[in-house]
Design an enzyme around this catalytic site. Structure first.
Site, PDB file in Angstrom:
ATOM      1  N   HIS A 115       1.026  -1.155  -0.180  1.00  0.00           N
ATOM      2  CA  HIS A 115      -0.070   0.053   0.065  1.00  0.00           C
ATOM      3  C   HIS A 115       1.107   1.220   0.115  1.00  0.00           C
ATOM      4  O   HIS A 115       2.105   1.096   0.300  1.00  0.00           O
ATOM      5  CB  HIS A 115      -0.788  -0.099   1.165  1.00  0.00           C
ATOM      6  CG  HIS A 115      -1.919   0.989   1.330  1.00  0.00           C
ATOM      7  ND1 HIS A 115      -1.702   2.376   1.809  1.00  0.00           N
ATOM      8  CD2 HIS A 115      -3.278   0.888   1.220  1.00  0.00           C
ATOM      9  CE1 HIS A 115      -2.677   2.995   1.640  1.00  0.00           C
ATOM     10  NE2 HIS A 115      -3.883   2.093   1.325  1.00  0.00           N
TER      11      HIS A 115
ATOM     12  N   ASP B 203       3.161  -4.165   8.291  1.00  0.00           N
ATOM     13  CA  ASP B 203       1.843  -3.602   7.866  1.00  0.00           C
ATOM     14  C   ASP B 203       0.816  -4.377   8.008  1.00  0.00           C
ATOM     15  O   ASP B 203       0.467  -5.157   7.400  1.00  0.00           O
ATOM     16  CB  ASP B 203       1.726  -2.993   6.683  1.00  0.00           C
ATOM     17  CG  ASP B 203       0.592  -2.381   6.253  1.00  0.00           C
ATOM     18  OD1 ASP B 203      -0.393  -2.294   6.982  1.00  0.00           O
ATOM     19  OD2 ASP B 203       0.346  -1.790   4.948  1.00  0.00           O
TER      20      ASP B 203
ATOM     21  N   GLN C 155      -4.598  -5.244   6.776  1.00  0.00           N
ATOM     22  CA  GLN C 155      -5.183  -6.397   6.116  1.00  0.00           C
ATOM     23  C   GLN C 155      -5.110  -7.449   6.783  1.00  0.00           C
ATOM     24  O   GLN C 155      -5.878  -8.469   6.688  1.00  0.00           O
ATOM     25  CB  GLN C 155      -5.016  -6.428   4.782  1.00  0.00           C
ATOM     26  CG  GLN C 155      -5.001  -5.077   3.907  1.00  0.00           C
ATOM     27  CD  GLN C 155      -6.464  -4.643   4.035  1.00  0.00           C
ATOM     28  OE1 GLN C 155      -7.516  -5.614   3.819  1.00  0.00           O
ATOM     29  NE2 GLN C 155      -6.728  -3.532   3.739  1.00  0.00           N
TER      30      GLN C 155
ATOM     31  N   LYS D 154     -10.628  -1.790  10.181  1.00  0.00           N
ATOM     32  CA  LYS D 154     -10.394  -2.966   9.445  1.00  0.00           C
ATOM     33  C   LYS D 154     -10.594  -4.032  10.408  1.00  0.00           C
ATOM     34  O   LYS D 154     -10.637  -5.192   9.955  1.00  0.00           O
ATOM     35  CB  LYS D 154      -8.829  -3.020   8.782  1.00  0.00           C
ATOM     36  CG  LYS D 154      -8.420  -1.955   7.863  1.00  0.00           C
ATOM     37  CD  LYS D 154      -9.243  -2.042   6.567  1.00  0.00           C
ATOM     38  CE  LYS D 154      -8.800  -0.553   5.836  1.00  0.00           C
ATOM     39  NZ  LYS D 154      -7.352  -0.789   5.060  1.00  0.00           N
TER      40      LYS D 154
ATOM     41  N   CYS E  17      -4.571   2.095  -3.994  1.00  0.00           N
ATOM     42  CA  CYS E  17      -3.262   2.626  -3.408  1.00  0.00           C
ATOM     43  C   CYS E  17      -2.040   1.882  -3.650  1.00  0.00           C
ATOM     44  O   CYS E  17      -1.454   1.406  -2.542  1.00  0.00           O
ATOM     45  CB  CYS E  17      -3.718   2.963  -1.894  1.00  0.00           C
ATOM     46  SG  CYS E  17      -4.808   4.178  -1.724  1.00  0.00           S
TER      47      CYS E  17
END
Length: 405
Positions: free
Chosen positions: A122, A199, A202, A225, A363
């Site tokens: 991303h 990260d 997700q 999320k 993104c």
């Protein structure tokens, strides 16, 4: 308790909506998840019962708000298995968490140092490191993505060396759904003495994470999320790093002492939490994580794998459909393009049938360039989606295909 998707769905009021006379089929969960009633109730309760600033108030409301706010921090600590609650930093979301680390990293790196990210990031997890390297004179490298949508581990290994100071990668690709081997990637980076950031935007809602088991130095995720509110997130980092990391913002709460000439910084976690915190959303995020943790997470994971498997099976029956990313291990997201129609047109026509998906580059422009597409149509799953919804999606997609032919 076994996983019961019908029981889960009953807890999400928005899923009872209709769009143009059609029942809502919400398949845009990688962008944001919907909220169970208990999370909505927690947010409303804060503003109707104990709305106040935290930590320094000398009255009942401030005390109640502070206790709930810090209790939410404890919920996060236990959920990600952080060694200490002081390592849990409230942020606006994954992007701010990554920027806190990148801002400090830019001040710590020097020419000759190297930073590694990947080709599936991303923008929040690639632009930040690009800028940190530009500010410091360090060298920036990326790990390529294979045709299947997986990271090329041989190239990754070849990039690691004694000059590698920092490595960043996603837990799960937001565009492809690729589940990366984050424990293995971390171990390889730690073998050369590099710091590691994951990260987790997700990955957090697909079983969670144990930061101690992974072995990383930083893990960032967003509340929205994982069935919580927007505008709130978490940066976890090792105490020994966060205690010395260059501060991101200055102002109230993060100071210890201030004179007209200088200032000193507060202890963790407050040294990295400048200004009035987002108290209500932090409390609601704690409730979201409590709710999620009480699910049968093994059953939920199996349910989501069944959704991915059925979507993959049905996609292969659609002439002209090309799946983008067919990694061996996937969760959450399913991206595709079709010979008939731009992804934006596909998304618009599906919406008219009550189906919400995401279209565009997600993104992740470098990743789209890797596959030679301007963008994709992406369906993405959560614990409340059903096999019937997957079937309905492909029935609607065939109708779209005929309209665009």
């Amino acid at each position: 308790m076994s996983f019961d998707v019908a029981l889960v769905r009953e807890q999400f009021p928005i899923l009872k909506r209709e769009i143009d006379g059609n029942p809502l089929i919400y398949l845009d969960n990688a962008a944001t998840t919907q909220k169970p009633q208990c999370v909505i109730d927690a947010l409303v309760a804060y503003y109707t019962e104990c709305n106040s600033n935290v930590h320094r108030g000398a009255h009942r409301l401030a005390d109640e708000a502070t206790r709930k706010f810090e209790a939410a921090r404890d919920i996060v600590k236990h959920f990600i298995n952080a060694p200490k609650r002081e390592e849990v930093i409230w942020t606006k979301g994954t992007t701010e968490g990554i920027n806190i680390v990148a801002n400090g990293l830019g001040k710590l790196l020097k020419p000759g140092d190297e930073v590694i990210a990947t080709g599936m990031e991303h923008h929040a997890n690639i632009v930040t490191w690009q800028q940190a390297c530009k500010a410091s004179g360090a060298t920036f490298h990326t790990v390529p993505v294979t045709e299947q949508g997986e990271l090329d581990l041989e190239v990754y290994q070849s990039l690691l060396n004694s000059n590698t100071k920092f490595v960043a990668f996603p837990h799960v690709s937001n565009a492809l759904g690729t589940l990366n081997p984050i424990k293995e990637l971390t171990a390889m980076a730690k073998a050369v003495g590099a710091w590691v950031l994951v990260d987790g935007a997700q990955g957090i809602a697909h079983g969670g994470v144990d930061v101690q088991e992974v072995g990383c130095d930083f893990y960032a995720f967003s509340g929205h999320k994982i069935y919580g509110p927007m505008g709130i997130g978490i940066l976890w980092g090792r105490e020994e790093l966060l205690s010395e990391w260059p501060v991101w913002q200055t102002g109230g709460e993060m100071i210890a002492t201030v004179t007209l000439q200088d200032a000193t910084w507060n202890v963790l976690p407050y040294r990295l939490e400048a200004g009035t915190p987002n108290v209500g959303d932090a409390i609601a995020l704690g409730e979201a994580i409590r709710w999620f943790s009480e699910l049968d997470l093994v059953g939920a994971a199996a349910h989501e794998q069944a959704l991915i498997a059925r979507a993959t099976e049905l996609a292969q029956e659609v002439e002209g459909l090309r799946m983008i990313g067919q990694a061996r291990h996937k969760v959450g997201a399913f991206s595709f393009v079709m010979s008939e129609g731009h992804p934006a047109d596909i998304g618009f026509l599906l919406d008219r049938q009550g189906i919400a998906i995401r279209t565009g580059d997600h993104c992740a422009q470098p990743l789209m360039n890797r596959f030679g597409v301007p963008g994709t149509a992406r369906m993405s799953f959560a614990v409340y989606n059903t096999l019937e919804e997957v079937e309905a999606f492909f029935k609607a997609l065939r109708k779209v295909q005929m309209m665009l032919a």
